[in-house]
Structure formats: structure tokens, C-alpha cells
Design a protein around this motif. Structure first.
Motif, PDB file in Angstrom:
ATOM      1  N   UNK A   1       0.825  -1.205   0.000  1.00 38.08           N
ATOM      2  CA  UNK A   1       0.000   0.000   0.000  1.00 38.08           C
ATOM      3  C   UNK A   1       0.860   1.255   0.000  1.00 38.08           C
ATOM      4  N   UNK A   2       1.874   1.256   0.850  1.00 33.60           N
ATOM      5  CA  UNK A   2       2.743   2.431   0.917  1.00 33.60           C
ATOM      6  C   UNK A   2       3.529   2.599  -0.379  1.00 33.60           C
ATOM      7  N   UNK A   3       3.921   1.499  -1.017  1.00 34.59           N
ATOM      8  CA  UNK A   3       4.635   1.574  -2.287  1.00 34.59           C
ATOM      9  C   UNK A   3       3.756   2.200  -3.361  1.00 34.59           C
ATOM     10  N   UNK A   4       2.517   1.722  -3.423  1.00 34.69           N
ATOM     11  CA  UNK A   4       1.600   2.268  -4.413  1.00 34.69           C
ATOM     12  C   UNK A   4       1.340   3.740  -4.157  1.00 34.69           C
ATOM     13  N   UNK A   5       1.185   4.082  -2.902  1.00 37.26           N
ATOM     14  CA  UNK A   5       0.966   5.473  -2.548  1.00 37.26           C
ATOM     15  C   UNK A   5       2.167   6.328  -2.919  1.00 37.26           C
ATOM     16  N   UNK A   6       3.364   5.812  -2.641  1.00 36.02           N
ATOM     17  CA  UNK A   6       4.562   6.548  -3.020  1.00 36.02           C
ATOM     18  C   UNK A   6       4.704   6.677  -4.530  1.00 36.02           C
ATOM     19  N   UNK A   7       4.338   5.626  -5.270  1.00 40.36           N
ATOM     20  CA  UNK A   7       4.382   5.694  -6.730  1.00 40.36           C
ATOM     21  C   UNK A   7       3.471   6.793  -7.257  1.00 40.36           C
ATOM     22  N   UNK A   8       2.284   6.895  -6.671  1.00 41.76           N
ATOM     23  CA  UNK A   8       1.367   7.943  -7.120  1.00 41.76           C
ATOM     24  C   UNK A   8       1.947   9.325  -6.842  1.00 41.76           C
ATOM     25  N   UNK A   9       2.474   9.505  -5.650  1.00 38.62           N
ATOM     26  CA  UNK A   9       3.026  10.817  -5.322  1.00 38.62           C
ATOM     27  C   UNK A   9       4.196  11.169  -6.234  1.00 38.62           C
TER      28      UNK A   9
END
Length: 330
Positions: free
Chosen positions: A15-23
Motif C-alpha cells: 500500500x505504501x509503495x503504491x501510494x509513493x508511486x502515485x506521489x
């Protein structure tokens, strides 16, 4: 415009990886430096035992006095409560004891027993029945708020609910529904309490600290949305250029995956928190002040500072900024 959503997570989880990818995608599209993710604040500590429980004084009666009421069939209950196992019984079992004792005392008035008692015996039976009637709602509250299963649901030693585990809400909702039913029907003689069913639902709650996990997911999502919104605000405050990949960002894999998550997170958390409120409202007692304060700060669906309304506000603000940038680019 597609609804933007954020996955909850912590550390280097998916989840944090995906969130970081979006940012990072958003920062690259806007030609800005990616934000340094900040950890959300910890959830609040659940009220301590003394602050969340009611005082329910024990009633002490002599053996002869209890024996005089033997026709009410309470002697065996009192003996079970006072033996070694009874003194260490789980809160839920202590509530079932109180429920059984109240039913036998109050039901005894519809038998021939009161007519066989002397004046002192009838007065004793009336006093015990009245006292147990007054105590039962507080006993049912204590059975919930003193149980490790209920307290554990609010554990601070928890992580945000993972994206693929939102189904836990539907798995645990029946437990809250049964606890509410038991609370509403505690004075209903037609409702049959069942120890195995009660313990089964409590064990369901014990499988994971779902309330805490949902609160953390809400707080993490709101935090990351606010960080992403800072990027959009910086772009809108700039010279007025238009990011050429803005449309591509909206339709990217990251944005679509995020957009599939946020409505489910909001809906699942709303249903879970609403079920908690229905359960607490079913208790015919005024909650201790510490519980009322915790409920408003962390469980409310209306108070702006609570996690669920805070996420809704963060999402709406972020979507408005996205729309403003899209309008400028048109």
C-alpha cells in the motif's frame, strides 16, 4: 473526473509503495520535488479500565438469607459465582450470571414463593430484585468494555488495514450486531442468551484489532492526500503552465488502483463505525466521560477532527484541486 483514492499501509508494504508511486508520478508530472512522506500521528489510547467501567458493588447476603429464597432457585447461581472458577470468569460470563440472577429473582414474583416468605423475606426478595434490575445495564456495559476482545479492537499496537483485507469488516459486523441484540434484549425474557454464540462472536472480534486498523488506514490516507494536495497547490500558485501529462496521470495504473480503493475504504469504515455507535447507543446508561470523549475524537462520523470525516474532507479538497488544475489546462 475519476475519484482519487489512496491505499493505506506502513513501512515498505504494497500500500505504501503504491501510494509513493502515485506521489512520485504526480511530482514528475508537475515538475516538482516529490514530498517526503510523514508518518501519521498515533491513534489515541483507549480509556483505561477505571475510566471506562462502572462500579457495580457486590451484594453480600448470609447463607441463611439466601437459603430462605431457595424457592427462587438462586442458591446454585450464587455458589457458582462465588467459587474459584466464578471469581476468575470472563466478563461475558459474569454478565450471563447477572442476567440469569436477575431473571430468576424477577421471575420469582410470578410464583407462589413470595406468599411462603415472611415479611423480612419478601422485603429481601424485593430489595435484591430492585438492585439487580438497576445494576444489569451497567453489568452489560462492563461485560463489553472489560472484555479483552473489545479492548483489543482499539489496540495502538496495530497497522493500517491492508487493501486486500477490507473484507474483515463484513466478517466482524455480525459480532457487533449480536452484541447489540444481546444488549437490547437483556430485559426480554423471550430472548434466549447463549454462551457459545456470545463467545463465538467475541472470538471473531479477537482475530484482529479491526477498529484500530481502520482508523490507521483512514489517517494514513488523509495524510497522503494532504501531501499530494500540497503539490497541486504549489502548481496552481505557479506561473500558469499546464502539465502536458495531466490527463495521463488521471488514467494511469496508479490512479485507477487508488480510485478503486478509497470509496471502499470510506464505505467500510463508515459501516463499521456506524455499527459501533449503534452498539453503544443500545446501552441504557450514560457512557463514562472518557468513553464519550474517545468516541467523539476517534469514532465520530461527523466531528471534523475524527479520522473518517478528516479523510472525506482531504479527498474532497484534493479532488477540487485536481479539477482546478484540469480547468486551467482546458
Amino acid at each position: 473526473m475519476a475519484t482519487l483514492a489512496l491505499l493505506s499501509g506502513c513501512g515498505d508494504g504494497p500500500a505504501e509503495v503504491l501510494l509513493g508511486d502515485y506521489q512520485r508520478r504526480l511530482a514528475e508530472t508537475l515538475d516538482l520535488a516529490a514530498p517526503s512522506p510523514r508518518s501519521p500521528a498515533n491513534i489515541g489510547a483507549f480509556p483505561g479500565r477505571d475510566a471506562r467501567l462502572f462500579s457495580v458493588p457486590e451484594i453480600r447476603e448470609g447463607f441463611l438469607d439466601v437459603f430462605a429464597l431457595r424457592g427462587c432457585h438462586i442458591a446454585n447461581l450464587v455458589a457458582e459465582r462465588n467459587n474459584q472458577l466464578g471469581r476468575v470468569a470472563a466478563p461475558s460470563q459474569r454478565w450471563l450470571y447477572e442476567l440469569s440472577l436477575w431473571r430468576r429473582l424477577s421471575g420469582c414474583w410470578n410464583t407462589e414463593v413470595p406468599a411462603t416468605l415472611d415479611e423480612a423475606g419478601r422485603a429481601r426478595l424485593a430489595r435484591l430484585t430492585r438492585t439487580k434490575t438497576e445494576q444489569l445495564p451497567r453489568a452489560s456495559w462492563n461485560a463489553l468494555f472489560d472484555s479483552s476482545e473489545w479492548v483489543g479492537s482499539f489496540s495502538r499496537a496495530s497497522t493500517p488495514l491492508a487493501p486486500d483485507e477490507l473484507g474483515a469488516v463484513d466478517e466482524q459486523l455480525p459480532a457487533l450486531a449480536y452484541l447489540r441484540e444481546a444488549t437490547l434484549h437483556q430485559f426480554d425474557r423471550r430472548w434466549p442468551p447463549d454462551s457459545a454464540t456470545l463467545e463465538g462472536h467475541l472470538q471473531t472480534l479477537q482475530t484482529r484489532p479491526l477498529t484500530a486498523e481502520l482508523l490507521r488506514a483512514l489517517m494514513l490516507a488523509a495524510q497522503r492526500l494532504r501531501e499530494a494536495s500540497d503539490l497541486l497547490q504549489a502548481e496552481l500558485a505557479g506561473a500558469g503552465t499546464c502539465p502536458v501529462e495531466l490527463a495521463g496521470l488521471t488514467n494511469s495504473d496508479e490512479a485507477r488502483r487508488l480510485a478503486a480503493w478509497l470509496p471502499r475504504l470510506e464505505d467500510g469504515a463508515r459501516r463499521w463505525l456506524a455499527a459501533i455507535h449503534r452498539l453503544l447507543d443500545a446501552h441504557p446508561v450514560d457512557a463514562p466521560p472518557a468513553v464519550t470523549a474517545y468516541r467523539r475524537r476517534w469514532l465520530s462520523l461527523e466531528a471534523p477532527e475524527a479520522p473518517w470525516p478528516a479523510l472525506v474532507a482531504a479527498r474532497q479538497h484534493h479532488e477540487a484541486l485536481r479539477e482546478s488544475l484540469a480547468q486551467r489546462c482546458r
